[in-house]
Design an enzyme around this catalytic site. Structure first.
Site, mmCIF file in Angstrom:
data_model
loop_
_atom_site.group_PDB
_atom_site.id
_atom_site.type_symbol
_atom_site.label_atom_id
_atom_site.label_comp_id
_atom_site.label_asym_id
_atom_site.label_seq_id
_atom_site.Cartn_x
_atom_site.Cartn_y
_atom_site.Cartn_z
ATOM 1 N N PRO A 176 0.845 -1.202 0.000
ATOM 2 C CG PRO A 176 -0.596 -1.510 1.784
ATOM 3 C CD PRO A 176 0.707 -1.987 1.237
ATOM 4 C CE LYS A 177 2.923 7.179 -3.669
ATOM 5 N NZ LYS A 177 2.656 8.230 -2.654
ATOM 6 C CG PHE A 178 1.114 3.869 4.433
ATOM 7 C CD1 PHE A 178 0.111 3.817 5.388
ATOM 8 C CD2 PHE A 178 1.699 2.679 4.015
ATOM 9 C CE1 PHE A 178 -0.306 2.606 5.914
ATOM 10 C CE2 PHE A 178 1.284 1.460 4.533
ATOM 11 C CZ PHE A 178 0.283 1.420 5.488
#
Length: 351
Positions: free
Chosen positions: A29-31
Protein backbone atom coordinates in the site's frame (compact mmCIF):
# COMPACT_ATOMS: atom_id res chain seq x y z
CA UNK A 1 26.97 8.30 14.38
CA UNK A 2 28.97 5.22 13.34
CA UNK A 3 26.85 3.31 10.82
CA UNK A 4 27.75 1.64 7.50
CA UNK A 5 25.56 4.30 5.83
CA UNK A 6 25.71 7.90 7.00
CA UNK A 7 22.87 10.43 6.83
CA UNK A 8 21.47 11.88 4.74
CA UNK A 9 20.52 9.38 2.03
CA UNK A 10 18.18 10.16 -0.85
CA UNK A 11 15.49 7.45 -0.74
CA UNK A 12 14.80 5.22 -3.72
CA UNK A 13 11.79 6.44 -5.72
CA UNK A 14 8.99 5.08 -7.87
CA UNK A 15 7.90 6.03 -11.38
CA UNK A 16 4.20 6.63 -11.98
CA UNK A 17 2.36 4.12 -14.19
CA UNK A 18 -1.26 4.11 -15.33
CA UNK A 19 -2.11 0.46 -14.58
CA UNK A 20 -1.01 -2.13 -12.05
CA UNK A 21 2.11 -3.88 -13.42
CA UNK A 22 2.53 -7.63 -13.44
CA UNK A 23 5.65 -9.74 -13.04
CA UNK A 24 8.07 -10.81 -10.33
CA UNK A 25 6.88 -8.02 -8.06
CA UNK A 26 5.98 -7.32 -4.47
CA UNK A 27 3.06 -4.95 -3.87
CA UNK A 28 2.65 -2.58 -0.93
CA UNK A 29 0.00 0.00 0.00
CA UNK A 30 1.14 3.57 -0.67
CA UNK A 31 0.83 5.54 2.54
CA UNK A 32 0.25 9.28 2.26
CA UNK A 33 2.76 10.80 4.67
CA UNK A 34 6.33 12.08 4.86
CA UNK A 35 8.97 9.79 3.37
CA UNK A 36 11.57 9.24 6.07
CA UNK A 37 14.84 7.33 6.34
CA UNK A 38 15.55 6.56 10.00
CA UNK A 39 19.15 6.30 11.24
CA UNK A 40 19.73 4.87 14.70
CA UNK A 41 23.08 4.31 16.40
CA UNK A 42 22.28 3.63 20.04
CA UNK A 43 20.74 6.75 21.50
CA UNK A 44 21.59 8.80 18.41
CA UNK A 45 18.63 9.12 16.06
CA UNK A 46 18.31 11.05 12.80
CA UNK A 47 15.08 11.30 10.79
CA UNK A 48 15.86 12.30 7.20
CA UNK A 49 13.27 13.48 4.65
CA UNK A 50 12.91 12.65 0.97
CA UNK A 51 14.75 15.89 0.22
CA UNK A 52 17.55 14.81 2.58
CA UNK A 53 16.55 17.45 5.13
CA UNK A 54 16.33 16.62 8.85
CA UNK A 55 12.89 15.88 10.25
CA UNK A 56 14.19 15.00 13.71
CA UNK A 57 13.19 18.20 15.52
CA UNK A 58 9.63 18.04 14.21
CA UNK A 59 8.86 14.58 15.60
CA UNK A 60 10.39 14.28 19.08
CA UNK A 61 7.94 11.52 20.00
CA UNK A 62 9.22 9.40 17.09
CA UNK A 63 12.80 9.78 18.30
CA UNK A 64 11.78 8.10 21.54
CA UNK A 65 9.78 5.50 19.63
CA UNK A 66 12.81 4.65 17.46
CA UNK A 67 15.00 4.20 20.53
CA UNK A 68 12.42 1.87 22.03
CA UNK A 69 11.24 -0.18 19.05
CA UNK A 70 13.93 -0.27 16.34
CA UNK A 71 17.18 -2.28 16.35
CA UNK A 72 20.12 -0.74 18.21
CA UNK A 73 21.98 0.09 15.00
CA UNK A 74 20.01 0.35 11.79
CA UNK A 75 18.97 2.41 8.77
CA UNK A 76 15.29 1.91 7.92
CA UNK A 77 13.26 3.47 5.11
CA UNK A 78 9.58 4.22 5.65
CA UNK A 79 6.82 6.78 6.02
CA UNK A 80 5.85 9.07 8.87
CA UNK A 81 2.08 9.26 9.18
CA UNK A 82 -0.54 10.79 11.47
CA UNK A 83 -3.98 9.34 11.84
CA UNK A 84 -7.31 10.86 12.77
CA UNK A 85 -9.73 8.12 13.77
CA UNK A 86 -9.60 5.34 11.22
CA UNK A 87 -7.78 7.19 8.41
CA UNK A 88 -4.62 9.13 7.61
CA UNK A 89 -4.66 12.92 7.97
CA UNK A 90 -2.04 14.76 5.94
CA UNK A 91 -3.22 18.18 7.13
CA UNK A 92 -2.37 17.25 10.73
CA UNK A 93 0.97 15.89 9.57
CA UNK A 94 1.90 19.05 7.69
CA UNK A 95 1.17 21.16 10.78
CA UNK A 96 4.17 19.54 12.45
CA UNK A 97 6.58 21.50 10.25
CA UNK A 98 6.62 24.52 12.53
CA UNK A 99 9.50 26.79 13.62
CA UNK A 100 8.42 26.99 17.28
CA UNK A 101 9.64 24.11 19.44
CA UNK A 102 6.80 24.72 21.92
CA UNK A 103 4.24 24.23 19.15
CA UNK A 104 5.98 21.08 17.89
CA UNK A 105 6.04 19.61 21.40
CA UNK A 106 2.36 20.38 21.95
CA UNK A 107 1.37 18.74 18.69
CA UNK A 108 3.60 15.75 19.47
CA UNK A 109 1.37 15.14 22.49
CA UNK A 110 -1.94 15.96 20.82
CA UNK A 111 -1.38 14.24 17.44
CA UNK A 112 1.48 11.75 17.82
CA UNK A 113 3.00 10.34 14.66
CA UNK A 114 3.52 6.73 13.62
CA UNK A 115 6.24 5.18 11.46
CA UNK A 116 5.50 2.60 8.75
CA UNK A 117 8.67 0.73 7.76
CA UNK A 118 9.03 -0.76 4.27
CA UNK A 119 12.75 -1.26 3.60
CA UNK A 120 16.06 -1.79 5.36
CA UNK A 121 19.30 -0.20 4.19
CA UNK A 122 21.61 -1.34 7.00
CA UNK A 123 21.69 -3.44 10.17
CA UNK A 124 24.57 -3.38 12.65
CA UNK A 125 27.77 -3.14 10.57
CA UNK A 126 26.31 -4.37 7.28
CA UNK A 127 24.85 -2.27 4.46
CA UNK A 128 22.26 -3.97 2.25
CA UNK A 129 21.96 -1.50 -0.62
CA UNK A 130 23.14 -4.12 -3.12
CA UNK A 131 20.91 -6.90 -1.79
CA UNK A 132 17.75 -7.73 -3.77
CA UNK A 133 14.50 -6.44 -2.36
CA UNK A 134 13.21 -9.91 -1.43
CA UNK A 135 16.22 -10.33 0.87
CA UNK A 136 15.84 -6.85 2.36
CA UNK A 137 12.17 -7.48 3.05
CA UNK A 138 12.99 -10.71 4.91
CA UNK A 139 15.61 -8.87 6.95
CA UNK A 140 13.11 -6.09 7.74
CA UNK A 141 10.49 -8.54 8.99
CA UNK A 142 13.04 -10.29 11.18
CA UNK A 143 14.53 -7.05 12.56
CA UNK A 144 11.12 -5.55 13.42
CA UNK A 145 9.38 -8.75 14.49
CA UNK A 146 9.02 -7.44 18.03
CA UNK A 147 8.24 -3.82 17.17
CA UNK A 148 5.03 -2.41 18.62
CA UNK A 149 2.83 0.50 17.55
CA UNK A 150 3.37 3.27 16.65
CA UNK A 151 5.97 1.38 14.57
CA UNK A 152 4.47 -0.81 11.85
CA UNK A 153 5.82 -2.94 9.02
CA UNK A 154 3.88 -2.27 5.84
CA UNK A 155 1.68 -5.08 4.52
CA UNK A 156 3.02 -6.80 1.40
CA UNK A 157 1.75 -9.27 -1.17
CA UNK A 158 2.97 -11.00 -4.31
CA UNK A 159 -0.60 -11.36 -5.57
CA UNK A 160 -1.69 -9.08 -8.40
CA UNK A 161 -5.33 -9.68 -7.46
CA UNK A 162 -4.76 -8.70 -3.82
CA UNK A 163 -2.92 -5.56 -4.94
CA UNK A 164 -5.87 -4.63 -7.16
CA UNK A 165 -8.22 -5.06 -4.20
CA UNK A 166 -5.97 -2.96 -1.97
CA UNK A 167 -5.96 -0.22 -4.61
CA UNK A 168 -9.73 -0.04 -4.52
CA UNK A 169 -10.31 -0.45 -0.79
CA UNK A 170 -7.47 1.30 1.02
CA UNK A 171 -8.19 4.75 -0.37
CA UNK A 172 -11.05 4.88 2.11
CA UNK A 173 -8.46 4.94 4.88
CA UNK A 174 -6.53 7.83 3.33
CA UNK A 175 -3.95 5.83 1.35
CA UNK A 176 -3.28 6.98 -2.19
CA UNK A 177 -2.38 3.91 -4.24
CA UNK A 178 -0.09 0.90 -4.49
CA UNK A 179 3.69 0.60 -4.95
CA UNK A 180 5.10 -2.33 -6.94
CA UNK A 181 8.70 -3.34 -6.23
CA UNK A 182 10.72 -5.75 -8.41
CA UNK A 183 11.82 -8.68 -6.26
CA UNK A 184 15.45 -8.48 -7.41
CA UNK A 185 15.93 -4.70 -7.38
CA UNK A 186 18.79 -3.29 -5.26
CA UNK A 187 18.30 -0.16 -3.17
CA UNK A 188 19.35 2.69 -5.47
CA UNK A 189 19.12 6.12 -3.79
CA UNK A 190 17.28 8.76 -5.83
CA UNK A 191 16.57 6.30 -8.67
CA UNK A 192 13.06 5.45 -9.87
CA UNK A 193 13.30 1.66 -9.96
CA UNK A 194 9.88 0.97 -8.43
CA UNK A 195 6.37 1.63 -9.76
CA UNK A 196 3.47 3.51 -8.23
CA UNK A 197 -0.17 3.37 -9.27
CA UNK A 198 -2.22 6.28 -7.92
CA UNK A 199 -5.85 7.23 -8.16
CA UNK A 200 -6.76 9.83 -10.75
CA UNK A 201 -10.10 11.55 -11.10
CA UNK A 202 -11.34 14.67 -12.84
CA UNK A 203 -13.26 17.69 -11.61
CA UNK A 204 -14.56 20.89 -13.15
CA UNK A 205 -13.27 23.91 -11.22
CA UNK A 206 -13.64 27.67 -11.26
CA UNK A 207 -10.43 29.49 -12.21
CA UNK A 208 -10.47 32.52 -9.91
CA UNK A 209 -6.86 33.65 -10.10
CA UNK A 210 -3.34 32.80 -11.17
CA UNK A 211 0.27 33.20 -10.11
CA UNK A 212 3.14 34.38 -12.28
CA UNK A 213 5.91 31.94 -13.13
CA UNK A 214 9.24 32.49 -11.41
CA UNK A 215 11.03 32.82 -14.76
CA UNK A 216 9.10 35.87 -15.97
CA UNK A 217 5.74 37.31 -17.09
CA UNK A 218 4.13 34.00 -17.96
CA UNK A 219 1.51 32.05 -16.03
CA UNK A 220 2.88 29.77 -13.34
CA UNK A 221 -0.30 28.18 -11.97
CA UNK A 222 -4.07 28.53 -12.03
CA UNK A 223 -5.88 28.95 -8.71
CA UNK A 224 -8.86 26.64 -8.53
CA UNK A 225 -12.12 26.95 -6.62
CA UNK A 226 -15.25 24.93 -5.83
CA UNK A 227 -18.49 26.23 -4.36
CA UNK A 228 -19.51 24.76 -0.99
CA UNK A 229 -23.00 24.24 0.43
CA UNK A 230 -22.92 27.68 2.06
CA UNK A 231 -22.32 29.47 -1.23
CA UNK A 232 -18.61 30.16 -0.65
CA UNK A 233 -15.97 29.64 -3.32
CA UNK A 234 -13.32 27.53 -1.63
CA UNK A 235 -9.71 27.61 -2.81
CA UNK A 236 -9.08 23.90 -3.47
CA UNK A 237 -5.62 23.96 -5.04
CA UNK A 238 -3.69 24.82 -8.19
CA UNK A 239 -3.11 23.49 -11.68
CA UNK A 240 0.45 23.95 -12.84
CA UNK A 241 1.34 21.29 -15.44
CA UNK A 242 2.00 23.47 -18.49
CA UNK A 243 4.71 23.72 -21.11
CA UNK A 244 6.50 27.06 -21.36
CA UNK A 245 4.73 27.79 -24.63
CA UNK A 246 1.35 27.10 -23.03
CA UNK A 247 2.21 29.39 -20.09
CA UNK A 248 2.81 32.22 -22.56
CA UNK A 249 -0.51 31.56 -24.30
CA UNK A 250 -2.40 31.60 -21.01
CA UNK A 251 -1.38 35.21 -20.35
CA UNK A 252 -3.50 36.35 -23.28
CA UNK A 253 -6.35 33.95 -22.51
CA UNK A 254 -6.66 35.18 -18.94
CA UNK A 255 -6.17 38.90 -19.64
CA UNK A 256 -9.88 39.69 -20.28
CA UNK A 257 -10.80 38.27 -16.86
CA UNK A 258 -8.23 40.16 -14.76
CA UNK A 259 -9.60 42.58 -12.15
CA UNK A 260 -7.68 45.39 -10.49
CA UNK A 261 -9.97 45.81 -7.48
CA UNK A 262 -10.28 42.60 -5.46
CA UNK A 263 -13.02 44.02 -3.23
CA UNK A 264 -15.79 42.11 -5.00
CA UNK A 265 -13.83 38.90 -5.43
CA UNK A 266 -15.11 35.76 -3.59
CA UNK A 267 -11.72 35.40 -1.85
CA UNK A 268 -11.35 39.04 -0.81
CA UNK A 269 -12.77 38.56 2.68
CA UNK A 270 -11.16 35.28 3.66
CA UNK A 271 -8.52 36.83 5.89
CA UNK A 272 -11.20 38.71 7.81
CA UNK A 273 -13.03 35.42 8.37
CA UNK A 274 -10.02 33.81 10.01
CA UNK A 275 -9.10 31.65 7.02
CA UNK A 276 -5.87 33.35 6.00
CA UNK A 277 -4.04 30.03 5.99
CA UNK A 278 -6.30 28.81 3.18
CA UNK A 279 -6.41 31.86 0.96
CA UNK A 280 -4.08 32.26 -2.01
CA UNK A 281 -1.00 34.26 -1.15
CA UNK A 282 -0.79 33.14 2.49
CA UNK A 283 2.66 32.29 3.79
CA UNK A 284 3.55 28.63 3.33
CA UNK A 285 5.45 26.70 5.99
CA UNK A 286 7.05 24.72 3.17
CA UNK A 287 8.17 27.51 0.87
CA UNK A 288 9.31 30.10 3.42
CA UNK A 289 9.96 33.38 1.60
CA UNK A 290 8.72 32.20 -1.79
CA UNK A 291 6.49 34.75 -3.50
CA UNK A 292 2.92 33.45 -3.31
CA UNK A 293 1.22 36.64 -4.48
CA UNK A 294 -1.54 36.16 -7.02
CA UNK A 295 -3.61 37.92 -9.67
CA UNK A 296 -7.39 37.89 -9.20
CA UNK A 297 -9.68 36.86 -12.05
CA UNK A 298 -13.41 37.24 -12.42
CA UNK A 299 -14.66 33.76 -11.38
CA UNK A 300 -16.20 33.00 -14.76
CA UNK A 301 -13.78 30.51 -16.34
CA UNK A 302 -14.20 26.77 -15.82
CA UNK A 303 -11.56 24.15 -16.48
CA UNK A 304 -11.39 20.38 -16.11
CA UNK A 305 -8.47 19.12 -14.04
CA UNK A 306 -7.21 15.68 -13.08
CA UNK A 307 -6.49 15.07 -9.41
CA UNK A 308 -5.53 12.10 -7.25
CA UNK A 309 -7.56 12.57 -4.10
CA UNK A 310 -8.86 15.13 -1.65
CA UNK A 311 -7.34 16.02 1.72
CA UNK A 312 -10.21 17.59 3.60
CA UNK A 313 -11.73 20.15 1.25
CA UNK A 314 -8.66 20.58 -0.99
CA UNK A 315 -6.71 18.64 -3.59
CA UNK A 316 -3.88 16.79 -1.89
CA UNK A 317 -1.45 17.36 -4.78
CA UNK A 318 -1.14 19.79 -7.66
CA UNK A 319 -3.93 19.15 -10.17
CA UNK A 320 -3.26 18.67 -13.88
CA UNK A 321 -5.03 20.92 -16.37
CA UNK A 322 -7.01 18.96 -18.97
CA UNK A 323 -9.13 21.47 -20.92
CA UNK A 324 -11.35 24.52 -20.71
CA UNK A 325 -15.03 23.72 -20.11
CA UNK A 326 -16.91 26.48 -21.92
CA UNK A 327 -20.05 24.35 -21.65
CA UNK A 328 -20.04 24.51 -17.84
CA UNK A 329 -21.18 27.42 -15.69
CA UNK A 330 -19.07 28.45 -12.67
CA UNK A 331 -22.08 27.92 -10.40
CA UNK A 332 -22.14 24.23 -11.34
CA UNK A 333 -18.61 23.66 -9.98
CA UNK A 334 -19.48 22.30 -6.54
CA UNK A 335 -18.13 19.64 -4.22
CA UNK A 336 -21.10 17.43 -5.08
CA UNK A 337 -19.39 16.34 -8.33
CA UNK A 338 -16.49 14.72 -6.46
CA UNK A 339 -16.34 10.97 -5.94
CA UNK A 340 -16.07 10.01 -2.26
CA UNK A 341 -14.18 6.75 -1.49
CA UNK A 342 -15.90 4.16 0.69
CA UNK A 343 -14.50 4.41 4.22
CA UNK A 344 -11.97 1.78 5.27
CA UNK A 345 -10.46 1.38 8.74
CA UNK A 346 -6.71 2.08 8.87
CA UNK A 347 -6.30 -0.50 11.66
CA UNK A 348 -7.26 -3.26 9.22
CA UNK A 349 -4.24 -2.24 7.11
CA UNK A 350 -1.67 -1.72 9.83
CA UNK A 351 -2.51 -4.93 11.67
Amino acid sequence: MDLPISPPVAPMLAKAVKTMPRGDLYYEPKFDGFRCVVFRDGDEVVLSSRGEKPLTRYFPELVETVRRELPERCVIDGEVIIRRGGRLDFDLLSQRIHPAASRVNLLAEQTPASFVAFDVLALDDTAYLDAPFRQRRALLEEALAGARPPVHVTPITESFEVAERWFGEFEGAGLDGVVAKPADVPYAPDKRLMYKVKHERTADCVVAGFRWHKSGPIVGSLLLGLWDDEGRLRHVGVAASFTMKRREELVGELEPYRIADIAGHPWAGWAAQGEADRMPGAVSRWTGKKDLSWVALRPELVCEVAYEHMEGDRFRHTARFRRWRTDRTPESCTYEQLEVPVEFDLDQILT
